[in-house]
Write a protein that holds these residues in place. Structure first.
Motif, PDB file in Angstrom:
ATOM      1  N   GLU A  39       0.831  -1.208   0.000  1.00 35.31           N
ATOM      2  CA  GLU A  39       0.000   0.000   0.000  1.00 35.31           C
ATOM      3  C   GLU A  39       0.867   1.260   0.000  1.00 35.31           C
ATOM      4  O   GLU A  39       0.609   2.203  -0.762  1.00 35.31           O
ATOM      5  CB  GLU A  39      -0.916   0.002   1.225  1.00 35.31           C
ATOM      6  CG  GLU A  39      -1.811   1.217   1.318  1.00 35.31           C
ATOM      7  CD  GLU A  39      -2.721   1.183   2.539  1.00 35.31           C
ATOM      8  OE1 GLU A  39      -3.131   2.272   2.990  1.00 35.31           O
ATOM      9  OE2 GLU A  39      -3.019   0.077   3.045  1.00 35.31           O
ATOM     10  N   VAL A  72      -7.774  -4.382  -0.908  1.00 34.86           N
ATOM     11  CA  VAL A  72      -6.754  -3.360  -0.649  1.00 34.86           C
ATOM     12  C   VAL A  72      -6.997  -2.128  -1.505  1.00 34.86           C
ATOM     13  O   VAL A  72      -6.949  -0.990  -1.027  1.00 34.86           O
ATOM     14  CB  VAL A  72      -5.349  -3.922  -0.927  1.00 34.86           C
ATOM     15  CG1 VAL A  72      -4.292  -2.824  -0.800  1.00 34.86           C
ATOM     16  CG2 VAL A  72      -5.027  -5.065   0.025  1.00 34.86           C
ATOM     17  N   THR A  76      -7.993   1.560   0.093  1.00 34.66           N
ATOM     18  CA  THR A  76      -7.094   2.702  -0.077  1.00 34.66           C
ATOM     19  C   THR A  76      -7.712   3.812  -0.918  1.00 34.66           C
ATOM     20  O   THR A  76      -7.176   4.912  -0.975  1.00 34.66           O
ATOM     21  CB  THR A  76      -5.781   2.260  -0.741  1.00 34.66           C
ATOM     22  OG1 THR A  76      -6.074   1.610  -1.989  1.00 34.66           O
ATOM     23  CG2 THR A  76      -5.009   1.295   0.152  1.00 34.66           C
TER      24      THR A  76
END
Length: 252
Positions: A39, A72, A76
């Motif tokens: 990330e 993910v 994000t």
């Protein structure tokens, strides 16, 4: 599609530019810490997207990692980012390539190391790090060079700088720094099969002993560096710096 390319997860509404930069990251497994690193790495790439180029990010993942990636990317919120130029993120489930990659590893390393096994080659790093050497099997874009970064790498300057440097010698096999850190390396995607051949024919046992290098994918790049130095484009120091090496000595 043979490479199971996911539809682009992010495509900015802005127009594409004539120049392009292709970047790759690779993931294996479900370890939460790896996705935390990923990330940070991905965000740093997007924050430093080139001013003068379209950006294509290619994420190679085995089946376990692939199943985690949608979550993910949604968490994000990178799909909502607005960018100056065209930005696309492509995610590839490359699980069906793993057996072929493992066979390639054995074919390349056993001439120098008859007892080499895939388990030994992935003892310190997962199969994910080897995926960069199979990028030509995954990406169908007309790219000449691919900038690979490890998930623990954070970009701290605009990527036009490294793209300009790579384009000065686009035909080089690899682009990396004097420290020979394979976690940040430019790869000539059109000559990737040649890289495997050079490594297989190189005196890899001598190279491994000389640099005290484990039997992993980084040894392939070191073999190229030793036997074909003219095919290596050496990056400037500002693109060859990490906390454990050049950073302390330069900034203490």
């Amino acid at each position: 599609s043979d490479n199971f390319d996911h539809p682009p997860c992010v495509t900015s509404a802005n127009a594409a530019t004539d120049k392009q930069l292709h970047i790759a990251l690779a993931l294996s497994g479900r370890e939460p810490g790896v996705f935390d690193e990923f990330e940070a790495a991905l965000k740093s790439v997007l924050l430093n997207a080139p001013f003068e180029r379209s950006l294509f990010v290619h994420i190679f993942a085995d089946s376990n990692a692939y199943e985690e990636l949608d979550g993910v990317l949604i968490r994000t919120q990178v799909t909502s980012w607005e960018t100056r130029n065209q930005v696309e993120i492509h995610v590839y489930d490359v699980q069906h390539h793993i057996k072929s990659l493992e066979a390639q590893m054995l074919e390349t390393f056993r001439p120098s190391f008859p007892n080499f096994t895939v388990s030994y080659g992935t003892a310190w790093h997962t199969i994910g790090t080897w995926l960069r050497l199979y990028a030509h099997r995954f990406i169908e874009h007309d790219a000449e060079n691919l900038l690979y970064i490890d998930t623990d790498c954070v970009i701290m300057a605009n990527l036009d700088g490294i793209a300009d440097f790579i384009e000065q010698r686009p035909s080089a096999l690899i682009h990396w720094g004097e420290s020979m850190t394979a976690g940040f390396i430019g790869l000539n995607i059109r000559r990737m099969e040649e890289m495997w051949t050079i490594a297989r024919e190189a005196p890899m046992k001598e190279v491994a002993m000389r640099f005290k290098q484990d039997l992993n994918d980084q040894l392939v790049f070191m073999a190229i560096n030793v036997t074909r130095p003219r095919e290596v484009n050496v990056l400037p120091i500002e693109w060859d710096m990490h906390a454990a090496a050049r950073w302390p000595s330069r900034y203490e």
